[in-house]
Scaffold this active site. Structure first.
Site, short mmCIF file in Angstrom:
data_model
loop_
_atom_site.label_atom_id
_atom_site.label_comp_id
_atom_site.label_asym_id
_atom_site.label_seq_id
_atom_site.Cartn_x
_atom_site.Cartn_y
_atom_site.Cartn_z
NE ARG A 3 -4.31 -1.19 0.26
CZ ARG A 3 -4.46 -2.49 -0.47
NH1 ARG A 3 -3.48 -3.15 -0.72
NH2 ARG A 3 -5.56 -2.86 -0.15
CB SER A 7 -8.92 -0.81 4.08
OG SER A 7 -9.26 -2.13 3.66
CD GLU A 43 -5.77 1.71 2.02
OE1 GLU A 43 -5.40 1.58 1.03
OE2 GLU A 43 -7.07 1.87 2.18
#
Ligand code: EPU
Length: 337
Positions: free
Chosen positions: A162, A237, A333
């Site tokens: 990520r 998320s 995130e």
């Protein structure tokens, strides 16, 4: 370029937050981006892609630059692969659908991920065992400080879980305008190592899946547990899955039984943030206009008229609870503005 003053951002972020932008600028080409930078004397704007990974905590007084560059073009082709050049403003899932329809392999596991193509390399989007970096060839990006254009090859992007160079040392330094991918034309690499994906295919009696089968299964799994942002505001998320040392994991395991985990390296373990949040009693919990999704604890939702501040405060409550119970600091995130 289109410039709109004092407009609502509600339709430009998947949380559906009704924040006001004092200066909203839609750009359709690299030239429009470079002209905008020149006009504003290379002042840092807020760069907006699909708005699917962003939380507007307040109204926004800075210039917003909405990236709207379009186009999907094959610019190189052999017997075995195609190189495809895609405008940063294309919707990611439209690109995936286009590739499946043409039987080009590589993006099938990344079906139905919300967001735009230009944002995909920034956080190296990933799902069901596959990450963007596996098909990414290079991207064109415009320097915010000078307006010059640079091509970043795969190995220059420093992709990791990520993350990429655009989230680390070059954070807010470049605007990605175009991304190119290398997709297979035959002998596609089929990855169904991720357990829920394998189970879904077995249930359907598919032992040798095509890229279309993989895509369909991924769509089924995602739709069954992730809320559609068009119906319930969310950004997928909210936190990353934390990576902890094996020693910390061993200690944790003595207190808690059956912790799900994935081995990352010889001394690192990734544990699902959703599990930690659920264990703290937050799954399906509602508070005012916000809460977590009842099928997935990692998804914070807007139940209607939540403000960005309300969602942010709720997320910090979750963070504190996880820190207190597990001594693990969750990292967002989602980008918070
Ligand atoms: N789990 C719980 N409670 C829940 C949900 C999940 O305990 O409410 C546990 C289960 O043990 C489950 C595990 O968490 O096996 C993992 O859950 P899931 O398979 O849903 O994946 P995730 O780790 O929560 C990641 C990505 C998703 C991606 C999926 C599938 C991150 C931060 N998220 O989620 O990406 O779709 O894997 O590959 O890495 C996104 O980035 O917005 C996103 C949705």
């Amino acid at each position: 370029m289109q410039k709109i003053n004092n407009t609502s951002l509600k339709n430009y972020n998947s949380f559906g937050i009704d924040a006001i932008s004092s200066s909203f600028n839609i750009v359709n080409s690299e030239l429009e981006i470079t002209s905008f930078l020149k006009e504003t004397n290379y002042t840092q704007p807020i760069i907006l892609g699909g708005g699917t990974n962003i939380l507007f905590k307040n109204d926004v007084d800075k210039d917003i630059l909405k990236i709207n560059l379009k186009g999907i073009k094959i610019y190189n082709e052999t017997n075995t692969y195609v190189d495809v050049s895609v405008g940063a403003g294309e919707i990611w899932d439209d690109l995936v659908k286009w590739s499946i329809a043409k039987n080009y392999g590589g993006l099938q596991n990344l079906s139905l991920i919300p967001g735009n193509v230009g944002s995909a390399p920034i956080q190296n989007i990933g799902a069901y065992g596959v990450e963007l970096k596996e098909t990414f060839l290079n991207c064109r990006a415009i320097s915010i400080d000078s307006g010059s254009i640079k091509v970043f090859k795969n190995n220059e992007c420093k992709f990791s879980y990520r993350s990429s160079i655009f989230k680390e040392e070059l954070k807010n330094k470049y605007i990605i305008s175009n991304v190119t991918f290398r997709l297979s034309k035959k002998d596609h690499q089929i990855n169904f190592s991720y357990e829920p994906l394998r189970d879904n295919l077995i249930k359907k009696n598919i032992s040798i899946p095509t890229i279309n089968d993989i895509s369909n299964s991924v769509i089924e799994i995602r739709s069954s547990k992730l809320p559609d942002p068009k119906i319930i505001g969310n950004c997928g998320s909210f936190f990353k899955n934390p990576i902890i040392s094996k020693i910390d994991f061993k200690n944790l395991n003595q207190k808690e039984k059956n912790i799900p985990f994935f081995n990352i390296s010889f001394n690192e373990i990734k544990i699902p943030a959703a599990w930690l949040i659920e264990k703290c009693g937050f799954k399906g919990l509602r508070e005012g206009n916000t809460g977590t999704h009842n099928k997935h604890a990692l998804i914070i939702i807007n139940l209607g008229n939540a403000t960005g501040k309300e969602i942010f405060d709720f997320s910090q409550k979750i963070k504190k609870a996880v820190l207190r119970k597990f001594n693990i600091l969750l990292e967002e995130e989602v980008n918070i503005i």
